[in-house]
Design a protein around this motif. Structure first.
Motif, PDB file in Angstrom:
ATOM      1  N   ALA A 129       1.199  -1.447  -0.235  1.00  0.00           N
ATOM      2  CA  ALA A 129      -0.309  -0.073  -0.319  1.00  0.00           C
ATOM      3  C   ALA A 129       0.930   0.688  -0.083  1.00  0.00           C
ATOM      4  O   ALA A 129       1.875   1.478   0.362  1.00  0.00           O
ATOM      5  CB  ALA A 129      -0.333   0.405   1.590  1.00  0.00           C
ATOM      6  N   LEU A 130       1.236   1.773  -0.832  1.00  0.00           N
ATOM      7  CA  LEU A 130       1.044   3.450  -1.064  1.00  0.00           C
ATOM      8  C   LEU A 130       0.689   4.013  -1.721  1.00  0.00           C
ATOM      9  O   LEU A 130       0.037   4.387  -1.795  1.00  0.00           O
ATOM     10  CB  LEU A 130       2.897   2.622  -2.162  1.00  0.00           C
ATOM     11  N   MET A 131       1.838   5.505  -1.279  1.00  0.00           N
ATOM     12  CA  MET A 131       0.666   6.844  -1.537  1.00  0.00           C
ATOM     13  C   MET A 131       1.775   8.077  -1.399  1.00  0.00           C
ATOM     14  O   MET A 131       2.947   7.939  -0.788  1.00  0.00           O
ATOM     15  CB  MET A 131       0.757   7.679   0.238  1.00  0.00           C
ATOM     16  N   ALA A 162      -3.611   7.342   6.566  1.00  0.00           N
ATOM     17  CA  ALA A 162      -4.044   6.896   5.320  1.00  0.00           C
ATOM     18  C   ALA A 162      -3.307   5.792   6.035  1.00  0.00           C
ATOM     19  O   ALA A 162      -4.298   4.130   5.102  1.00  0.00           O
ATOM     20  CB  ALA A 162      -4.230   7.214   4.513  1.00  0.00           C
ATOM     21  N   LEU A 163      -2.159   5.358   5.738  1.00  0.00           N
ATOM     22  CA  LEU A 163      -0.993   4.186   5.048  1.00  0.00           C
ATOM     23  C   LEU A 163      -1.891   3.289   6.700  1.00  0.00           C
ATOM     24  O   LEU A 163      -2.325   1.772   6.274  1.00  0.00           O
ATOM     25  CB  LEU A 163       0.205   4.385   4.786  1.00  0.00           C
ATOM     26  N   PHE A 164      -1.657   3.539   8.027  1.00  0.00           N
ATOM     27  CA  PHE A 164      -2.108   2.613   8.903  1.00  0.00           C
ATOM     28  C   PHE A 164      -3.132   2.606   9.198  1.00  0.00           C
ATOM     29  O   PHE A 164      -3.423   1.001   8.891  1.00  0.00           O
ATOM     30  CB  PHE A 164      -1.692   3.840   9.913  1.00  0.00           C
ATOM     31  N   THR A 165      -4.341   3.243   8.983  1.00  0.00           N
ATOM     32  CA  THR A 165      -5.339   3.221   8.946  1.00  0.00           C
ATOM     33  C   THR A 165      -6.228   1.864   7.755  1.00  0.00           C
ATOM     34  O   THR A 165      -6.953   0.551   8.356  1.00  0.00           O
ATOM     35  CB  THR A 165      -6.765   4.190   8.715  1.00  0.00           C
ATOM     36  N   VAL A 166      -5.807   2.181   6.764  1.00  0.00           N
ATOM     37  CA  VAL A 166      -6.251   0.817   5.607  1.00  0.00           C
ATOM     38  C   VAL A 166      -5.423  -0.191   6.252  1.00  0.00           C
ATOM     39  O   VAL A 166      -5.272  -1.312   5.468  1.00  0.00           O
ATOM     40  CB  VAL A 166      -5.760   1.612   3.689  1.00  0.00           C
ATOM     41  N   SER A 167      -3.385  -0.187   6.188  1.00  0.00           N
ATOM     42  CA  SER A 167      -3.414  -1.512   6.701  1.00  0.00           C
ATOM     43  C   SER A 167      -3.573  -2.580   8.027  1.00  0.00           C
ATOM     44  O   SER A 167      -4.368  -4.167   8.190  1.00  0.00           O
ATOM     45  CB  SER A 167      -1.917  -1.160   7.147  1.00  0.00           C
ATOM     46  N   TYR A 168      -4.249  -1.565   8.960  1.00  0.00           N
ATOM     47  CA  TYR A 168      -4.649  -2.138  10.261  1.00  0.00           C
ATOM     48  C   TYR A 168      -6.264  -3.029   9.746  1.00  0.00           C
ATOM     49  O   TYR A 168      -6.421  -4.221  10.068  1.00  0.00           O
ATOM     50  CB  TYR A 168      -4.863  -1.749  10.962  1.00  0.00           C
ATOM     51  N   ALA A 169      -7.135  -1.795   8.669  1.00  0.00           N
ATOM     52  CA  ALA A 169      -8.712  -2.414   8.565  1.00  0.00           C
ATOM     53  C   ALA A 169      -8.495  -3.864   8.318  1.00  0.00           C
ATOM     54  O   ALA A 169      -8.844  -4.843   7.317  1.00  0.00           O
ATOM     55  CB  ALA A 169      -8.885  -1.795   8.057  1.00  0.00           C
ATOM     56  N   ALA A 170      -7.147  -4.103   6.683  1.00  0.00           N
ATOM     57  CA  ALA A 170      -7.069  -5.068   6.040  1.00  0.00           C
ATOM     58  C   ALA A 170      -6.699  -6.356   6.776  1.00  0.00           C
ATOM     59  O   ALA A 170      -7.143  -7.448   6.678  1.00  0.00           O
ATOM     60  CB  ALA A 170      -6.359  -4.947   5.055  1.00  0.00           C
ATOM     61  N   ARG A 197     -10.433  -0.127   2.712  1.00  0.00           N
ATOM     62  CA  ARG A 197     -10.305   1.335   2.124  1.00  0.00           C
ATOM     63  C   ARG A 197     -11.464   2.152   2.255  1.00  0.00           C
ATOM     64  O   ARG A 197     -12.161   3.279   2.783  1.00  0.00           O
ATOM     65  CB  ARG A 197      -9.915   1.937   0.463  1.00  0.00           C
ATOM     66  N   GLU A 198     -12.313   0.734   1.271  1.00  0.00           N
ATOM     67  CA  GLU A 198     -14.097   1.040   1.629  1.00  0.00           C
ATOM     68  C   GLU A 198     -14.729   1.350   2.771  1.00  0.00           C
ATOM     69  O   GLU A 198     -15.243   2.447   3.495  1.00  0.00           O
ATOM     70  CB  GLU A 198     -15.278   0.236   0.739  1.00  0.00           C
ATOM     71  N   GLN A 199     -13.393   0.457   3.527  1.00  0.00           N
ATOM     72  CA  GLN A 199     -14.685   0.094   5.538  1.00  0.00           C
ATOM     73  C   GLN A 199     -13.552   1.574   5.773  1.00  0.00           C
ATOM     74  O   GLN A 199     -14.441   1.718   7.222  1.00  0.00           O
ATOM     75  CB  GLN A 199     -14.338  -1.055   6.196  1.00  0.00           C
ATOM     76  N   SER A 200     -12.437   2.542   5.706  1.00  0.00           N
ATOM     77  CA  SER A 200     -12.219   3.493   5.968  1.00  0.00           C
ATOM     78  C   SER A 200     -12.755   4.500   5.647  1.00  0.00           C
ATOM     79  O   SER A 200     -12.658   5.895   6.651  1.00  0.00           O
ATOM     80  CB  SER A 200     -11.347   3.349   6.194  1.00  0.00           C
ATOM     81  N   ARG A 201     -13.962   4.640   5.325  1.00  0.00           N
ATOM     82  CA  ARG A 201     -14.393   5.562   4.321  1.00  0.00           C
ATOM     83  C   ARG A 201     -15.645   6.654   5.524  1.00  0.00           C
ATOM     84  O   ARG A 201     -15.890   8.029   5.390  1.00  0.00           O
ATOM     85  CB  ARG A 201     -15.560   5.782   3.034  1.00  0.00           C
TER      86      ARG A 201
END
Length: 211
Positions: free
Chosen positions: A30-32, A49-57, A128-132
């Motif tokens: 996952a990159l930005m 964003a990176l930490f939030t999506v990575s933990y959610a995944a 990502r969708e869960q983090s919106r």
């Protein structure tokens, strides 16, 4: 299911004062990408964003399979547009060391985190969708890509980022002694959370691709 942290653990180990040569395989990140001061708001938004999506995944994987992998360390590439590999690294090093001549606003960077197998792009998109529902201004700029860095040299730096110049000099001297040259972007891997560590406790793997 294998834990990528165990499979490629050599990629995330280093010894202060010692340089290791490693081969980095194709990995999913996952990159930005972004530009500017790492202490500025754009970089902070990227990390959030990176930490939030990575933990959610990772928690999504646990829900699907019952297994929970560890979130991998934050990493970042640093460079300057229009500069060759060596010139770009010298300029970034000068910037980290607080020397004149490099405005942090001109730094280009790519913040990123490896996503362990069996996490894939579909699971990351779901995360990502869960983090919106969270306030994540950089969420839509997050990308998921595979990247093979290849042959690299790396060493461990302990202490403030402003003191990296000496460590980088040791790394690049070892590269030259091996008959190689830098061939890629300055790469840092932050062992632990740089947002919470005291400056003298920071542990950073510094990696330079070689050819």
């Amino acid at each position: 299911m294998s834990d990528l942290r165990e499979d490629v653990s050599v990629l995330y180990k280093g010894r202060k004062g010692s340089v290791d040569f490693i081969d980095v395989p194709s990995l999913l990140f996952a990159l930005m990408p972004g530009q500017g001061d790492p202490e500025g708001p754009e970089f902070a938004d990227a990390l959030q964003a990176l930490f939030t999506v990575s933990y959610a995944a990772h928690f999504g994987l646990k829900k699907q399979t019952g297994e929970l992998t560890k979130v991998m360390p934050l990493e970042a590439l640093w460079w300057l547009d229009g500069a060759g590999d060596e010139d770009s690294m010298e300029a970034v090093t000068a910037g980290f060391g607080g020397l004149p001549g490099t405005g942090r606003g001109s730094w280009r960077w790519q913040a990123m985190m490896v996503q362990p197998d069996p996490i894939d792009e579909a699971l990351l998109e779901q995360a990502r969708e869960q983090s919106r529902g969270k306030k994540l201004p950089a969420l839509d700029r997050l990308r998921f890509e595979r990247w093979e860095e290849g042959r690299c040299a790396q060493t461990l730096h302990v202490g403030p980022y402003a003191d990296e110049a000496g460590t980088i000099a040791v790394l690049d001297a070892a590269i030259t002694a091996a008959g190689l040259k830098v061939h890629g972007k300055h790469h840092e891997i932050y062992l632990g959370d740089p947002r919470r560590s005291a400056p003298d406790k920071l542990r950073t793997l510094i990696r330079h691709p070689v050819a």
